[in-house]
Design an enzyme around this catalytic site. Structure first.
Site, PDB file in Angstrom:
ATOM      1  N   HIS A 103      14.273   7.354  -6.231  1.00  0.00           N
ATOM      2  CA  HIS A 103      13.388   6.281  -6.700  1.00  0.00           C
ATOM      3  C   HIS A 103      13.846   5.622  -7.987  1.00  0.00           C
ATOM      4  CE1 HIS A 103      12.129   9.484  -9.433  1.00  0.00           C
ATOM      5  NE2 HIS A 103      11.601   8.536 -10.191  1.00  0.00           N
TER       6      HIS A 103
HETATM    7  C1  UD1 Z   1       8.178   5.483 -13.416  1.00  0.00           C
HETATM    8  C2  UD1 Z   1       9.057   5.876 -14.605  1.00  0.00           C
HETATM    9  C3  UD1 Z   1      10.173   6.807 -14.142  1.00  0.00           C
HETATM   10  C4  UD1 Z   1       9.609   7.991 -13.390  1.00  0.00           C
HETATM   11  C5  UD1 Z   1       8.666   7.540 -12.284  1.00  0.00           C
HETATM   12  C6  UD1 Z   1       7.990   8.739 -11.706  1.00  0.00           C
HETATM   13  C7  UD1 Z   1       9.322   4.197 -16.391  1.00  0.00           C
HETATM   14  C8  UD1 Z   1      10.268   3.240 -16.987  1.00  0.00           C
HETATM   15  N1  UD1 Z   1       9.686   4.696 -15.192  1.00  0.00           N
HETATM   16  O1  UD1 Z   1       9.013   4.767 -12.501  1.00  0.00           O
HETATM   17  O2  UD1 Z   1      10.869   7.285 -15.277  1.00  0.00           O
HETATM   18  O3  UD1 Z   1      10.669   8.736 -12.853  1.00  0.00           O
HETATM   19  O4  UD1 Z   1       7.667   6.656 -12.820  1.00  0.00           O
HETATM   20  O5  UD1 Z   1       7.563   8.545 -10.400  1.00  0.00           O
HETATM   21  O6  UD1 Z   1       8.304   4.499 -16.952  1.00  0.00           O
HETATM   22  N2  UD1 Z   1       3.887   1.479  -7.605  1.00  0.00           N
HETATM   23  C9  UD1 Z   1       2.889   1.674  -6.686  1.00  0.00           C
HETATM   24  N3  UD1 Z   1       1.863   2.510  -7.018  1.00  0.00           N
HETATM   25  C10 UD1 Z   1       1.784   3.134  -8.198  1.00  0.00           C
HETATM   26  C11 UD1 Z   1       2.791   2.936  -9.133  1.00  0.00           C
HETATM   27  C12 UD1 Z   1       3.848   2.093  -8.816  1.00  0.00           C
HETATM   28  O7  UD1 Z   1       2.898   1.120  -5.596  1.00  0.00           O
HETATM   29  O8  UD1 Z   1       0.822   3.881  -8.422  1.00  0.00           O
HETATM   30  C13 UD1 Z   1       5.044   0.604  -7.250  1.00  0.00           C
HETATM   31  C14 UD1 Z   1       4.869  -0.838  -7.711  1.00  0.00           C
HETATM   32  O9  UD1 Z   1       5.477  -1.649  -6.770  1.00  0.00           O
HETATM   33  C15 UD1 Z   1       5.680  -0.866  -9.005  1.00  0.00           C
HETATM   34  C16 UD1 Z   1       6.800   0.123  -8.721  1.00  0.00           C
HETATM   35  O10 UD1 Z   1       6.222   1.111  -7.889  1.00  0.00           O
HETATM   36  O11 UD1 Z   1       6.149  -2.140  -9.319  1.00  0.00           O
HETATM   37  C17 UD1 Z   1       7.400   0.750  -9.957  1.00  0.00           C
HETATM   38  O12 UD1 Z   1       6.397   1.375 -10.746  1.00  0.00           O
HETATM   39  P1  UD1 Z   1       6.665   1.725 -12.305  1.00  0.00           P
HETATM   40  O13 UD1 Z   1       5.552   2.558 -12.829  1.00  0.00           O
HETATM   41  O14 UD1 Z   1       7.007   0.500 -13.064  1.00  0.00           O
HETATM   42  O15 UD1 Z   1       7.999   2.571 -12.271  1.00  0.00           O
HETATM   43  P2  UD1 Z   1       8.369   3.834 -11.393  1.00  0.00           P
HETATM   44  O16 UD1 Z   1       9.513   3.454 -10.495  1.00  0.00           O
HETATM   45  O17 UD1 Z   1       7.167   4.422 -10.786  1.00  0.00           O
HETATM   46  N1  UDP Z   2       6.555  15.161  -6.272  1.00  0.00           N
HETATM   47  C1  UDP Z   2       5.424  15.266  -5.469  1.00  0.00           C
HETATM   48  N2  UDP Z   2       5.417  14.612  -4.255  1.00  0.00           N
HETATM   49  C2  UDP Z   2       6.465  13.870  -3.823  1.00  0.00           C
HETATM   50  C3  UDP Z   2       7.615  13.764  -4.650  1.00  0.00           C
HETATM   51  C4  UDP Z   2       7.622  14.414  -5.882  1.00  0.00           C
HETATM   52  O1  UDP Z   2       4.452  15.944  -5.831  1.00  0.00           O
HETATM   53  O2  UDP Z   2       6.385  13.315  -2.726  1.00  0.00           O
HETATM   54  C5  UDP Z   2       6.552  15.828  -7.596  1.00  0.00           C
HETATM   55  C6  UDP Z   2       7.656  16.841  -7.813  1.00  0.00           C
HETATM   56  O3  UDP Z   2       7.229  18.125  -7.420  1.00  0.00           O
HETATM   57  C7  UDP Z   2       7.925  16.759  -9.308  1.00  0.00           C
HETATM   58  C8  UDP Z   2       7.497  15.356  -9.677  1.00  0.00           C
HETATM   59  O4  UDP Z   2       6.784  14.829  -8.561  1.00  0.00           O
HETATM   60  O5  UDP Z   2       7.109  17.676 -10.032  1.00  0.00           O
HETATM   61  C9  UDP Z   2       8.710  14.512  -9.953  1.00  0.00           C
HETATM   62  O6  UDP Z   2       8.312  13.210 -10.168  1.00  0.00           O
HETATM   63  P1  UDP Z   2       9.261  11.951  -9.953  1.00  0.00           P
HETATM   64  O7  UDP Z   2      10.424  12.327  -9.126  1.00  0.00           O
HETATM   65  O8  UDP Z   2       8.389  10.857  -9.506  1.00  0.00           O
HETATM   66  O9  UDP Z   2       9.691  11.593 -11.452  1.00  0.00           O
HETATM   67  P2  UDP Z   2      10.841  12.111 -12.421  1.00  0.00           P
HETATM   68  O10 UDP Z   2      10.784  13.587 -12.522  1.00  0.00           O
HETATM   69  O11 UDP Z   2      12.147  11.606 -11.863  1.00  0.00           O
HETATM   70  O12 UDP Z   2      10.537  11.407 -13.696  1.00  0.00           O
END
Ligand code: UD1
Ligand code: UDP
Length: 360
Positions: free
Chosen positions: A205
């Site tokens: 992601h």
């Molecule tokens: C964010 C964090 C990343 C982390 C990830 C965990 C930053 C810069 N990035 O990335 O470090 O690894 O969270 O999962 O803070 N969206 C939804 N539903 C939600 C949230 C997001 O549909 O509840 C979709 C939207 O299209 C949005 C996109 O995901 O534009 C990205 O969401 P955003 O929170 O900006 O960044 P993440 O990729 O989730």
């Molecule tokens: N995770 C979850 N369901 C999923 C994918 C990930 O519960 O379908 C959990 C996973 O166990 C871990 C956390 O989400 O604890 C990791 O989050 P993510 O990969 O979104 O973010 P990152 O660690 O890269 O910031």
């Protein structure tokens, strides 16, 4: 002593849960401020429910946007709440936009900041997370480093030793507290008709991977090669960002089982029974290492080098052939490495330190 716990995304909720649990056990005065950066049920609410966390007192509902939009909305929203609540300390965890904005708002109000998971560095400034974690460390008063290596990095950046505490990573606490119950309650394997050790698990992601068409395409090609070479299903609980970008780029992955993001029990069950995990997630690299499942990281660098040093992880980047070669190599590894992230008491240590060291 009043503590504000600021969080906003899936990994922050999961990794802050052991801290919140400990604050509750000690009957400490605290409240949760949710930024609303994540808001979909399966990235947010499901973890509060499953991990038995108290409801957030505030939710800023900032939603999605550009980096500046998210950060700016969180900054002003957190400041308003902190002015009203006047807590003595703010706790943040990790490296998201919510973390940086929460820490910045607090420190400008002269409120002490505790950064959980301090001292991680990928040394890749292209990653938004690298900027967030570095700046947060440098405005924090309590730096909770998960490992000795993280502490050494902070010292090397001139942060004074009396601010740094090596606690282990709270993800170990979260796994120890939930693995058994995940085995009993998680039903994801059954739902998917999968058997232990007869599938690979993928998460992907990161902005630098999925927002880049060539790179996303190349990684999907690598995963296709892995699936066809080993004749095993490759299960990919897909993050909404990746789902969106797959559609924008008209990508149609072959030989991948795409499912919606799963809850924590379901995901722990999927991880612990996987033959191999391929990921670009920070938290998933750690979990694979702790659960003794070999990991292939779909990135060129990692801020979790401990996982590589103990032999649990390898960097494959985005090249299809290298993804396949690394998968073969990791499948040949004996999973007898030691967990470098502590003994599952990080939450207790952090709360003890932030509340002034009483033993309660
Ligand atoms: C964010 C964090 C990343 C982390 C990830 C965990 C930053 C810069 N990035 O990335 O470090 O690894 O969270 O999962 O803070 N969206 C939804 N539903 C939600 C949230 C997001 O549909 O509840 C979709 C939207 O299209 C949005 C996109 O995901 O534009 C990205 O969401 P955003 O929170 O900006 O960044 P993440 O990729 O989730
Ligand atoms: N995770 C979850 N369901 C999923 C994918 C990930 O519960 O379908 C959990 C996973 O166990 C871990 C956390 O989400 O604890 C990791 O989050 P993510 O990969 O979104 O973010 P990152 O660690 O890269 O910031």
């Amino acid at each position: 002593m009043k503590i504000a716990v600021v969080l906003g995304t899936r990994p922050e909720i999961i990794k802050m849960a052991p801290v919140i649990r400990e604050l509750g056990r000690r009957k400490a005065s605290f409240f949760i401020l949710h930024t609303g950066q994540h808001y979909s049920y399966n990235l947010d609410r499901v973890f509060f429910e499953q991990l038995g966390l108290p409801q957030a007192k505030y939710n800023l509902e900032v939603g999605s946007g550009s980096h500046a939009e998210e950060t700016a909305k969180i900054l002003t929203g957190v400041e308003e709440v902190l002015r009203k609540e006047t807590p003595d300390a703010v706790l943040v965890e990790g490296d998201t936009n919510s973390v940086l904005a929460g820490a910045l708002a607090a420190t400008k109000l002269h409120i002490k900041v505790g950064h959980v998971e301090a001292g991680l560095r990928s040394y890749d400034r292209q990653m938004p997370e690298e900027i967030n974690r570095t700046l947060t460390d440098h405005c924090s008063d309590f730096l909770f480093a998960p490992t000795g290596k993280a502490k050494a990095i902070l010292l090397g950046e001139g942060i004074s030793e009396d601010k740094i505490f090596v606690t282990g990573n709270t993800i170990v606490d979260a796994i120890y507290q939930n693995l058994e119950i995940a085995g009993e309650k998680g039903n994801t394997l059954d739902t998917l008709n999968s058997k232990p050790k007869e599938y690979f698990l993928v998460t992907l992601h990161r902005q630098e991977n999925v927002d880049n068409q060539a790179r996303f395409t190349s990684i999907l090609e690598g995963l296709d090669k892995v699936a066809t070479s080993f004749h095993l299903p490759v299960i990919y609980p897909i993050h909404p960002r990746s789902r969106k970008m797959m559609s924008v780029f008209h990508l149609e992955p072959r030989n991948l089982t795409l499912i919606d993001p799963v809850d924590f029990f379901g995901f722990l069950q999927l991880e612990s029974n996987a033959r191999l995990i391929l990921t670009d997630s920070g938290g998933v690299q750690e979990e694979a290492c702790i659960l003794k499942v070999p990991c292939v990281t779909l990135r060129d660098n990692t801020e979790r080098p401990e996982t590589i040093e103990v032999g649990a992880n390898v960097l494959a980047g985005a090249s299809p052939n290298r993804i396949l070669e690394c998968s073969k190599m990791m499948l040949g590894r004996e999973n007898n490495w030691l967990n470098p992230f502590g003994d599952g008491t990080a939450g207790r240590k952090i709360v003890k330190i932030i509340t002034g060291g009483n033993n309660g």
